[in-house]
Write a protein that holds these residues in place. Structure first.
Motif, PDB file in Angstrom:
ATOM      1  N   ILE A 107       0.780  -1.255   0.117  1.00 33.65           N
ATOM      2  CA  ILE A 107       0.150  -0.439   0.282  1.00 33.65           C
ATOM      3  C   ILE A 107       1.071   1.041  -0.080  1.00 33.65           C
ATOM      4  CG2 ILE A 107      -1.890   1.498   1.404  1.00 33.65           C
ATOM      5  CD1 ILE A 107      -2.832  -0.938   1.728  1.00 33.65           C
ATOM      6  N   GLU A 108       1.599   1.370   1.005  1.00 36.93           N
ATOM      7  CA  GLU A 108       2.584   2.362   0.797  1.00 36.93           C
ATOM      8  C   GLU A 108       3.750   3.064  -0.295  1.00 36.93           C
ATOM      9  OE1 GLU A 108       4.201   4.361   4.724  1.00 36.93           O
ATOM     10  OE2 GLU A 108       3.642   2.415   5.880  1.00 36.93           O
ATOM     11  N   ARG A 109       4.107   1.523  -0.511  1.00 39.42           N
ATOM     12  CA  ARG A 109       4.910   2.106  -1.709  1.00 39.42           C
ATOM     13  C   ARG A 109       4.146   1.948  -3.152  1.00 39.42           C
ATOM     14  NH1 ARG A 109       6.693  -3.101  -0.866  1.00 39.42           N
ATOM     15  NH2 ARG A 109       5.756  -4.024  -2.251  1.00 39.42           N
ATOM     16  N   GLN A 110       2.696   2.092  -3.220  1.00 46.49           N
ATOM     17  CA  GLN A 110       2.519   2.106  -4.281  1.00 46.49           C
ATOM     18  C   GLN A 110       1.450   3.255  -4.578  1.00 46.49           C
ATOM     19  OE1 GLN A 110       1.090   0.888  -7.566  1.00 46.49           O
ATOM     20  NE2 GLN A 110       2.003  -1.153  -6.681  1.00 46.49           N
ATOM     21  N   LEU A 111       1.797   4.023  -3.107  1.00 45.80           N
ATOM     22  CA  LEU A 111       1.283   5.564  -2.891  1.00 45.80           C
ATOM     23  C   LEU A 111       2.310   6.300  -3.389  1.00 45.80           C
ATOM     24  CD1 LEU A 111      -1.364   5.231   0.190  1.00 45.80           C
ATOM     25  CD2 LEU A 111      -2.164   5.752  -1.978  1.00 45.80           C
ATOM     26  N   ALA A 112       2.974   6.308  -2.707  1.00 40.28           N
ATOM     27  CA  ALA A 112       4.753   6.761  -3.458  1.00 40.28           C
ATOM     28  C   ALA A 112       4.848   7.492  -4.336  1.00 40.28           C
ATOM     29  CB  ALA A 112       5.659   6.275  -2.916  1.00 40.28           C
ATOM     30  N   PRO A 113       4.517   7.166  -5.691  1.00 38.56           N
ATOM     31  CA  PRO A 113       4.529   7.437  -6.768  1.00 38.56           C
ATOM     32  C   PRO A 113       2.765   8.511  -7.454  1.00 38.56           C
ATOM     33  CG  PRO A 113       4.105   5.429  -7.186  1.00 38.56           C
ATOM     34  CD  PRO A 113       4.501   5.494  -5.964  1.00 38.56           C
ATOM     35  N   LEU A 114       2.434   8.233  -6.109  1.00 39.55           N
ATOM     36  CA  LEU A 114       0.627   9.166  -6.696  1.00 39.55           C
ATOM     37  C   LEU A 114       0.944  10.300  -5.889  1.00 39.55           C
ATOM     38  CD1 LEU A 114      -1.826   6.136  -6.672  1.00 39.55           C
ATOM     39  CD2 LEU A 114      -0.862   6.752  -8.681  1.00 39.55           C
ATOM     40  N   GLN A 115       1.566  10.862  -4.769  1.00 37.67           N
ATOM     41  CA  GLN A 115       1.822  11.794  -4.226  1.00 37.67           C
ATOM     42  C   GLN A 115       2.533  13.140  -4.807  1.00 37.67           C
ATOM     43  OE1 GLN A 115       0.804  11.218  -1.293  1.00 37.67           O
ATOM     44  NE2 GLN A 115       1.167  10.050   0.124  1.00 37.67           N
ATOM     45  N   SER A 116       2.964  12.815  -5.968  1.00 44.74           N
ATOM     46  CA  SER A 116       3.482  14.050  -6.841  1.00 44.74           C
ATOM     47  C   SER A 116       2.651  14.002  -7.984  1.00 44.74           C
ATOM     48  CB  SER A 116       5.150  13.476  -7.375  1.00 44.74           C
ATOM     49  OG  SER A 116       5.123  12.597  -8.017  1.00 44.74           O
ATOM     50  N   LEU A 117       1.588  13.598  -8.565  1.00 48.82           N
ATOM     51  CA  LEU A 117       0.796  13.955  -8.800  1.00 48.82           C
ATOM     52  C   LEU A 117      -0.233  14.731  -8.795  1.00 48.82           C
ATOM     53  CD1 LEU A 117      -0.368  10.541 -10.901  1.00 48.82           C
ATOM     54  CD2 LEU A 117       1.785  11.656 -11.063  1.00 48.82           C
ATOM     55  N   THR A 118      -0.986  15.571  -9.602  1.00 47.69           N
ATOM     56  CA  THR A 118      -1.659  17.168  -9.925  1.00 47.69           C
ATOM     57  C   THR A 118      -2.866  16.329  -9.648  1.00 47.69           C
ATOM     58  OG1 THR A 118      -2.410  17.635 -11.977  1.00 47.69           O
ATOM     59  CG2 THR A 118      -0.151  18.670 -10.189  1.00 47.69           C
ATOM     60  N   ALA A 119      -3.575  17.449  -8.889  1.00 42.23           N
ATOM     61  CA  ALA A 119      -5.685  16.473  -9.071  1.00 42.23           C
ATOM     62  C   ALA A 119      -5.665  16.512 -10.108  1.00 42.23           C
ATOM     63  CB  ALA A 119      -5.688  17.655  -8.086  1.00 42.23           C
ATOM     64  N   THR A 120      -5.589  17.626 -10.926  1.00 45.03           N
ATOM     65  CA  THR A 120      -5.771  16.723 -12.585  1.00 45.03           C
ATOM     66  C   THR A 120      -5.138  15.434 -13.028  1.00 45.03           C
ATOM     67  OG1 THR A 120      -5.924  18.919 -13.316  1.00 45.03           O
ATOM     68  CG2 THR A 120      -5.903  17.721 -15.064  1.00 45.03           C
ATOM     69  N   GLU A 121      -4.022  15.558 -12.809  1.00 44.72           N
ATOM     70  CA  GLU A 121      -3.400  14.489 -13.235  1.00 44.72           C
ATOM     71  C   GLU A 121      -4.051  13.125 -12.138  1.00 44.72           C
ATOM     72  OE1 GLU A 121       1.067  16.006 -14.334  1.00 44.72           O
ATOM     73  OE2 GLU A 121       0.496  15.461 -12.183  1.00 44.72           O
ATOM     74  N   LEU A 122      -4.395  12.883 -11.031  1.00 43.75           N
ATOM     75  CA  LEU A 122      -5.142  11.879 -10.394  1.00 43.75           C
ATOM     76  C   LEU A 122      -6.325  11.464 -10.836  1.00 43.75           C
ATOM     77  CD1 LEU A 122      -4.452  12.903  -6.992  1.00 43.75           C
ATOM     78  CD2 LEU A 122      -3.038  10.674  -7.945  1.00 43.75           C
ATOM     79  N   ILE A 123      -7.198  13.299 -11.409  1.00 39.59           N
ATOM     80  CA  ILE A 123      -8.610  11.985 -12.136  1.00 39.59           C
ATOM     81  C   ILE A 123      -8.401  11.260 -13.604  1.00 39.59           C
ATOM     82  CG2 ILE A 123     -10.480  13.044 -12.727  1.00 39.59           C
ATOM     83  CD1 ILE A 123     -10.470  15.380 -10.391  1.00 39.59           C
ATOM     84  N   ALA A 124      -7.456  12.209 -14.220  1.00 37.39           N
ATOM     85  CA  ALA A 124      -7.152  11.811 -15.317  1.00 37.39           C
ATOM     86  C   ALA A 124      -6.643  10.390 -15.381  1.00 37.39           C
ATOM     87  CB  ALA A 124      -6.409  12.721 -16.157  1.00 37.39           C
ATOM     88  N   GLN A 125      -6.366  10.077 -14.644  1.00 35.80           N
ATOM     89  CA  GLN A 125      -5.123   8.616 -14.501  1.00 35.80           C
ATOM     90  C   GLN A 125      -6.400   7.719 -14.116  1.00 35.80           C
ATOM     91  OE1 GLN A 125      -4.154   6.383 -11.507  1.00 35.80           O
ATOM     92  NE2 GLN A 125      -3.560   4.812 -13.291  1.00 35.80           N
ATOM     93  N   ARG A 126      -7.372   8.179 -13.527  1.00 37.47           N
ATOM     94  CA  ARG A 126      -8.373   7.294 -13.187  1.00 37.47           C
ATOM     95  C   ARG A 126      -9.059   6.418 -14.268  1.00 37.47           C
ATOM     96  NH1 ARG A 126     -10.041  11.091  -8.694  1.00 37.47           N
ATOM     97  NH2 ARG A 126      -7.840  10.175  -7.084  1.00 37.47           N
ATOM     98  N   GLU A 127      -9.491   7.983 -15.149  1.00 34.75           N
ATOM     99  CA  GLU A 127     -10.441   7.453 -16.115  1.00 34.75           C
ATOM    100  C   GLU A 127      -9.523   6.356 -17.603  1.00 34.75           C
ATOM    101  OE1 GLU A 127     -13.063  10.650 -19.319  1.00 34.75           O
ATOM    102  OE2 GLU A 127     -12.006  11.637 -17.860  1.00 34.75           O
ATOM    103  N   ARG A 128      -8.103   7.543 -16.994  1.00 34.51           N
ATOM    104  CA  ARG A 128      -7.951   6.203 -18.278  1.00 34.51           C
ATOM    105  C   ARG A 128      -7.798   4.751 -18.533  1.00 34.51           C
ATOM    106  NH1 ARG A 128      -4.023   9.603 -17.860  1.00 34.51           N
ATOM    107  NH2 ARG A 128      -2.024   8.574 -16.716  1.00 34.51           N
ATOM    108  N   LYS A 129      -7.524   4.491 -16.804  1.00 34.08           N
ATOM    109  CA  LYS A 129      -7.439   3.116 -16.670  1.00 34.08           C
ATOM    110  C   LYS A 129      -8.632   2.211 -17.174  1.00 34.08           C
ATOM    111  CE  LYS A 129      -6.030   1.114 -11.969  1.00 34.08           C
ATOM    112  NZ  LYS A 129      -5.353   0.648 -12.723  1.00 34.08           N
ATOM    113  N   PHE A 130      -9.720   2.631 -16.876  1.00 32.23           N
ATOM    114  CA  PHE A 130     -11.372   2.268 -17.503  1.00 32.23           C
ATOM    115  C   PHE A 130     -11.377   2.127 -18.256  1.00 32.23           C
ATOM    116  CE2 PHE A 130     -11.572   2.518 -12.362  1.00 32.23           C
ATOM    117  CZ  PHE A 130     -11.876   1.175 -12.123  1.00 32.23           C
TER     118      PHE A 130
END
Length: 257
Positions: free
Chosen positions: A224-247
């Motif tokens: 959990i901590e290892r997978q969260l680490a690289p996400l911490q540097s993403l912006t809110a826009t990037e996080l939202i876009a990454q979820r949409e892209r995955k699905f």
């Protein structure tokens, strides 16, 4: 019953409360939706890991014996459960804390009472809020996770599954019923991409964890901590876009007949 389902539903299966207790030594628990009350199947709140990471957690658990499974409705969340979870993730977004969900549930409660209180709307609200979260979110499937009830927690940047876990639009039994008994429960599991391997092959699952490790809870929490680490540097826009892209990529991988 299929041997895989027996293992997933065993009383000694690793549970969300067990993982949360190890992940967050101290935790502020949130109970109830301030309208209908609390859902015993949901463990939700905020805490800090031993490494100092502040997290919001949502854990859905079936129970381990007849009494606890009755109290927790077998893990089938009711409206108060979803609304409590929604309250927690809104706080997490406000304070900038990642959200971790730990799932073992058959789906959402489908009773007339839940429908009267707006179950479908509560699930839809949760799916939408997870998708638009401005902080990283991650889900771990510890056992089963079916229907929109589980999808409400799985609109996430990272999806992790134990190697014998299942994630699908319906339970194996429901799939068999829909097919009017043309497939066995075991065949239903193999018919659709609901296993960890099948979902990883389609790009939906980011990491698989072997379920038979002696230090399983430690491995889960380190992952959990290892997978969260690289996400911490993403912006809110990037996080939202990454979820949409995955699905979207998952849907694009679906064969068209």
């Amino acid at each position: 019953m299929d041997k895989r389902l027996q293992r997933l539903r065993a009383a000694d299966r690793v549970s969300a409360p067990m993982v949360i207790q190890a992940l967050l030594p101290t935790m502020t628990v949130q109970t109830g939706d301030r309208v209908l009350g609390r859902d015993a199947a949901l463990t939700a709140g905020f805490g800090r890991t031993v490494t100092g990471q502040q997290l919001a957690v949502l854990g859905v658990d079936r129970g381990v014996d007849i009494q606890s499974r009755r109290e927790k409705n077998g893990g089938a969340l009711t409206v108060p459960g979803y609304r409590t979870a929604l309250r927690v993730i809104k706080h997490a977004a406000k304070f900038g804390w990642p959200v971790v969900s730990l799932i073992n549930m058959p789906g959402a409660d489908a009773s007339p009472e839940s429908e009267r209180h707006g179950q479908s709307q509560a699930i839809a609200d949760m799916i939408a809020a997870m998708g638009q979260l401005t902080v990283p979110n991650l889900v771990v499937f510890l056992g089963e996770g079916h229907s929109g009830g589980a999808l409400a927690f799985a609109n996430a940047n990272r999806i992790i599954m134990l190697d014998d876990a299942l994630f699908n639009v319906a339970s194996p039994e429901a799939v068999t019923a829909i097919l009017h008994g043309q497939q066995t429960v075991s065949d239903a599991i193999d018919l659709l991409p609901m296993t960890a391997d099948a979902l990883q092959a389609r790009g939906l699952v980011d990491q698989i964890i072997a379920h038979d490790q002696a230090d399983l809870i430690t491995v889960i929490n380190q992952t959990i901590e290892r997978q969260l680490a690289p996400l911490q540097s993403l912006t809110a826009t990037e996080l939202i876009a990454q979820r949409e892209r995955k699905f979207r990529q998952f849907l694009d991988s679906w064969p068209v007949n």
